[in-house]
Write a protein that holds these residues in place. Structure first.
Motif: not given
Length: 158
Positions: A63-70, A91-96
């Motif tokens: 229940s929060v908003d995040a931003a993708i760093e990379r 297959i998993c894409f892992i984002y900071l």
């Protein structure tokens, strides 16, 4: 439709995960029936970009908003899930990720969230604590403290 389907040989899963860091701690989660920890995220839906999927999953779960760093890592994972006893090809894409506010941080080092009747417990753990836990994917136990400069690909077989 989630990009997860069962075959005679096991289940294919297309997943995204988010790495959220705060003061040398990383956010991990555990389901009430799970013997292992993992990183927040979930399955990608058909015709959904992975970037949109991770932001949606974080919003749904926390229940929060995040931003993708990379994008940090792409993980190909071949394993047998411990609870379902089902073979997976994942297959998993892992984002900071970064948080857009501090609503999540004021909940403390351990808190629960109810996602449509399913209880998830979240933990902020230090990098050293992470190394001692049963965390998947395995390579993240030792890689969260030293983020790669470039996109990195890992293959795990268990």
């Amino acid at each position: 439709m989630d990009l997860s389907f069962k075959t005679d040989e096991g289940r294919f899963n297309y997943r995204v995960a988010g790495l959220l860091l705060n003061e040398s701690k990383v956010l991990i989660m555990k389901d009430e029936n799970s013997p292992y920890y993992y990183f927040p995220g979930g399955r990608v839906s058909m015709h959904e970009k992975s970037e949109d999927a991770i932001l949606r999953e974080i919003r749904e779960e926390l229940s929060v908003d995040a931003a993708i760093e990379r994008l940090l890592w792409i993980n190909e994972n071949f394993f047998e899930e411990e609870v379902l006893k089902e073979k997976f090809h994942e297959i998993c894409f892992i984002y900071l990720l970064s948080l857009k506010d501090d609503k999540l941080l004021i909940k403390g080092n351990e808190f629960e969230e109810n996602e449509e009747g399913k209880i998830h417990t979240y933990y902020w753990k230090t990098f050293d604590e992470l190394k001692e836990l049963n965390v998947y994917p395995l390579f993240l136990k030792n890689r969260c403290s030293e983020l790669p400069e470039h996109l990195t690909h890992f293959v795990e077989t268990k």
